[in-house]
Design an enzyme around this catalytic site. Structure first.
Site, PDB file in Angstrom:
ATOM      1  N   GLU A 175       0.004  -3.755  -3.680  1.00  0.00           N
ATOM      2  CA  GLU A 175       0.232  -2.754  -4.727  1.00  0.00           C
ATOM      3  C   GLU A 175       0.343  -3.393  -6.115  1.00  0.00           C
ATOM      4  O   GLU A 175       1.234  -3.060  -6.898  1.00  0.00           O
ATOM      5  CB  GLU A 175       1.480  -1.930  -4.409  1.00  0.00           C
ATOM      6  CG  GLU A 175       1.358  -1.145  -3.117  1.00  0.00           C
ATOM      7  CD  GLU A 175       2.596  -0.315  -2.794  1.00  0.00           C
ATOM      8  OE1 GLU A 175       3.571  -0.352  -3.569  1.00  0.00           O
ATOM      9  OE2 GLU A 175       2.588   0.378  -1.752  1.00  0.00           O
ATOM     10  N   GLU A 222      -0.191  -0.198   5.006  1.00  0.00           N
ATOM     11  CA  GLU A 222       1.236   0.141   4.954  1.00  0.00           C
ATOM     12  C   GLU A 222       1.347   1.638   5.172  1.00  0.00           C
ATOM     13  O   GLU A 222       0.744   2.420   4.431  1.00  0.00           O
ATOM     14  CB  GLU A 222       1.828  -0.270   3.607  1.00  0.00           C
ATOM     15  CG  GLU A 222       3.342  -0.167   3.527  1.00  0.00           C
ATOM     16  CD  GLU A 222       3.874  -0.796   2.229  1.00  0.00           C
ATOM     17  OE1 GLU A 222       3.437  -1.916   1.896  1.00  0.00           O
ATOM     18  OE2 GLU A 222       4.693  -0.153   1.565  1.00  0.00           O
TER      19      GLU A 222
END
Length: 849
Positions: free
Chosen positions: A452, A528
């Site tokens: 991210e 994720e």
């Protein structure tokens, strides 16, 4: 001159092999520590054992690393005061370690002396006899220092200075020399740290090609060296051997060997091989020219007779393949990742590495059917990867949570593009260490370049991602590369996702189809998933499905229907795994609760020191969600689990839904003998994405309108033919009568490091669990072991882990017992006011290792 093969063999046989140098390796465990950098101080040092985490002893405090920030990756735009973001533990500050290292003069004969640090949190400066020998800022990476020139005969003073800055992490990072430290001596002519690389470029049923690249230091370019490499199977049988005398080109020698009838590594069969490579000198390479119609030459190689060095490298034989539209293949067979993300802390033990605690985590996950680990979001401990090799877990090894743009004011972005020396930036040096450290481990099947990262939005970020991926490809072309991406529209539009070997998406299951339609890889990974939140044994009413549910008790509901704003319930990812052949599977956030990031209670919600994302809580006790995943992932044993508990004084007559997680196709629920009906799992329609409560009907059997009355819940599971297959009962408990102990094991190794995890629970006189009691429990350990730590899994509990007492949470806690270094019995006693105490006996035995 010509020498026949027989003559050459005879010559080599009669040569006397002598060892000129000796490679050695020792753990440096006993250190002294202080909480500042005043190394000249005579007082204030304490003796500690490394691995060591200086902050885990606490105390918990709201003021520790109090942050006013907007967590951009969570979709926040306004800064708010974040409490407990790094666990409320005192990890910020400076620490100093010192150790006396005795050196014999005979070892200063040209041998190289190496200090190898598996991890030091953080900004480590290493000194030997007052001279700085190295600096390494990234606390998660392994690094080594050649300290030969700074050593002298006799006692040598090693000092390590560390500093953790405020706002340097998004979770609890730990503090100190939290991973092992080794002193290694390498002969003058020998193999450096991480100097072997083994790959298996071709595998079939009959044989496997094994390529071994060995770096040898200390030789002149024109000097010949002999490598004699033997490969042994798991039983210790020699299955291949090869001897080569060559000149070292570009610092390494390549050997190619064959292993016949190879046993392949997989999660189901984690078979490991060992290569032993001996480095010998004294051999020669002679070239004999002859004139004739054509000019030609013959080469005579004489094996070396002086043993300089010997190294062993463990490896596995297996193939990894990605097929467009089809997914991930291990050893030629398709499989989905049934994975979880793991932070590096070990709950009540903190960040200090314990192989026994990691083994306990992996044992629990194995029972769930988990077969893969993502090392979120940093380089893993060596012990974790070793155990994944041995126990059978595929690993996605991840390196960074930040690149060159900050998530935290003092995060890794400060170092990413900084010159580390010789024109190499720290990001590249960190990457090289990680690759060279772990590329021989068969469990690692994929690399991740980050998580991210904010630069997903920019063309500069696209270029950085390409650079990092190319570094992996250059050093290890055998594994694919991914990145955990959360900025869906950006990475699809700017080419960030398209250039990766594997497009890994965080929490975008409802958009997988859109990505699959446009990405050239034609595969998608749930890098994720879920971020479902729950507190073990806590149930809130009425039950609702959706994001950002908060309650006055600062707990999350264990009906497994709450999640964060950016995420979803587990059922949606399970549906994607089943419905999309091109979906590679998932890595759930997270396998275990971890210290820090107490979502959704990080803003004005103290006390909260840990996440509730985990499938298993901070006390190593599975939550209800564990059985939801187990019902879909464990192919070897059936699952039948019923929730909630049935103790609701004051809720008589109120609707109290009952859920069942099971691998059986249908089940019938009874309340005090009265049937509530049969439920059967819904089927996918194969047309629309399966989201929300529609997905829940595929993976949970639910009786939503059950009215609570004290007594007995009984579920009867039926097989596909409608036959009774299993039963499970939950009863309303009577008055608490006794404590109950259940250790995970009763025999420990007497090595001073082994651990037993002893579950402590409260039961009534009939032996029924009492899940709504929170009385104080006191723990006493005597004999051939000692008390190590205690945890109850309550994210709001501020009691220290290191004191032998703690309140129960939902009727349970876990006491961790450590073995001593001599065989004998360990007696564990627990007591609490108003109930009968409990005692259990463990045993320690000498290890055969």
């Amino acid at each position: 001159m010509r020498i026949s093969a027989i003559m050459l063999l005879s010559l080599c046989t009669v040569l006397n092999i002598q060892a000129q140098g000796v490679r050695s390796e020792s753990l440096l465990r006993e250190w002294e520590f202080r909480n500042d950098h005043d190394t000249a101080a005579l007082q204030g040092w304490e003796k500690v054992t490394v691995p060591h985490d200086w902050a885990i002893a606490g105390p918990f405090d709201r003021a520790n690393d109090l942050q006013t920030v907007a967590v951009v990756q969570n979709g926040e735009t306004n800064a708010t005061e974040k409490t407990g973001r790094t666990g409320g533990l005192p990890y910020i500050g400076k620490g100093a370690y010192r150790h006396t290292l005795p050196i014999e003069g005979s070892t200063l004969d040209g041998r190289r002396h190496i200090l190898l640090f598996d991890g030091a949190m953080s900004e480590a400066r290493v000194f030997v006899n007052g001279v700085q020998v190295c600096f390494w800022p990234y606390g998660y990476n392994s690094f080594w220092c050649d300290v030969t020139s700074a050593l002298e005969e006799g006692d040598n003073l090693l000092e390590v200075l560390l500093e953790n800055r405020p706002q340097s992490s998004r979770w609890y990072p730990g503090a100190g020399l939290y991973r092992k430290v080794r002193h290694i001596t390498i002969p003058k002519i020998g193999v450096p740290v991480w100097g072997t690389y083994i790959s298996t470029p071709f595998i079939c049923d009959e044989y496997a090609d094994v390529t071994i690249r060995t770096t040898v230091d200390g030789l002149d370019r024109e000097e010949a060296v002999t490598l004699r490499t033997s490969i042994f199977d798991a039983a210790g049988n020699k299955v291949a051997e090869q001897t080569d005398t060559r000149k070292v080109l570009d610092g390494e020698i390549i050997q190619k060997m064959k292993v016949m009838s190879p046993e392949l590594w997989s999660p189901e069969t984690p078979v490991l091989y060992t290569a032993r490579t001996e480095v010998l000198t004294g051999g020669r390479i002679d070239t004999d020219w002859a004139d004739g119609h054509y000019k030609h030459f013959s080469t005579i190689r004489v094996d070396g007779d002086v043993l300089q060095d010997a190294v062993t490298t463990r490896f596995g034989i297996r193939t990894v393949e990605l097929r467009p539209d089809k997914g991930f293949f291990l050893n030629g067979k398709p499989r989905k990742f049934r994975g979880v993300c793991l932070h590096h802390d070990l709950g009540p033990l903190g960040a200090a590495v314990s192989k026994a605690a990691i083994r306990r985590q992996l044992t629990i996950l194995k029972d769930m059917g988990c077969d893969a680990i993502r090392t979120s979001h940093n380089m893993p401990a060596e012990e974790l990867v070793e155990l994944c090799d041995e126990m059978g877990f595929m690993v996605m090894a991840e390196n960074f949570d930040e690149w060159d743009i900050a998530k935290c004011a003092n995060g890794y972005h400060r170092w990413f593009n900084e010159d580390s020396g010789n024109g190499i930036v720290w990001a590249e040096r960190d990457m090289m260490n990680m690759i060279h450290h772990f590329r021989n481990y068969p469990s690692i099947v994929m690399w991740s370049i980050g998580n991210e990262v904010p630069s997903q939005h920019s063309q500069e970020g696209v270029a950085v991602a390409g650079w990092l991926q190319n570094l992996y490809h250059a050093e290890d072309p055998s594994r694919p590369v991914t990145c955990g991406m959360d900025q869906f529209d950006s990475v699809l539009g700017n080419g960030f996702a398209a250039q990766l070997d594997v497009a890994g998406f965080n929490y975008k299951v409802h958009r997988y189809g859109q990505a699959f339609a446009v990405l050239p890889q034609r595969i998608i990974l749930g890098s994720e998933t879920a971020s479902t939140v729950s507190s073990r044994g806590v149930y809130h009413f009425p039950v609702s499905v959706g994001p950002d549910q908060v309650d006055a008790d600062h707990q999350s509901c264990s009906y497994d229907t709450g999640h964060c704003e950016w995420s979803n319930i587990p059922d949606e990812d399970l549906a994607a795994d089943e419905d999309y052949e091109w979906c590679l599977g998932q890595f759930v956030w997270t396998g275990f609760d971890y210290l820090g990031e107490p979502s959704p209670y990080d803003t004005d919600a103290w006390p909260n020191h840990s996440s509730v994302f985990g499938i298993v809580d901070l006390a190593y006790i599975p939550k209800d969600r564990f059985y939801l995943y187990r019902s879909r992932w464990n192919d070897n044993e059936p699952t039948l689990h019923i929730l909630p508990h049935w103790n609701w004084k004051g809720r008589e007559g109120e609707v109290t839904p009952v859920f069942v997680y099971t691998s059986y196709p249908s089940a019938e629920l009874f309340v005090n003998g009265v049937s509530q009906g049969v439920r059967t799992f819904a089927k996918a329609d194969g047309v629309t994405p399966c989201l929300g409560e529609k997905a829940m009907e595929r993976f949970r059997l639910m009786w939503k309108d059950v009215v609570y009355e004290p007594g007995e819940l009984r579920v009867v599971a039926y097989d596909a033919q409608g036959n009774v297959a299993a039963e499970k009962t939950v009863r309303t408990a009577g008055k608490a009568a006794a404590l109950k102990l259940c250790p995970d094991r009763t025999v420990l190794r007497s090595d001073g490091e082994d651990l037993a995890f002893v579950n402590v629970s409260l039961v009534d006189k009939e032996g029924n669990p009492v899940p709504v009691d929170s009385r104080l429990v006191k723990i006493k350990v005597s004999g051939a072991g000692s008390f190590k730590a205690v945890a109850n899994g309550d994210p709001t509990c501020l009691e220290p882990f290191q004191q032998p007492r703690m309140h129960l949470f939902s009727g349970q806690l876990t006491a961790i017992v450590q073995s001593g270094d001599t065989p004998g019995e360990i007696v564990v006693e627990v007591e609490a006011k108003g109930v009968r105490k409990a005692v259990c006996t463990l045993r320690t035995e000498a290890s055969n290792d």
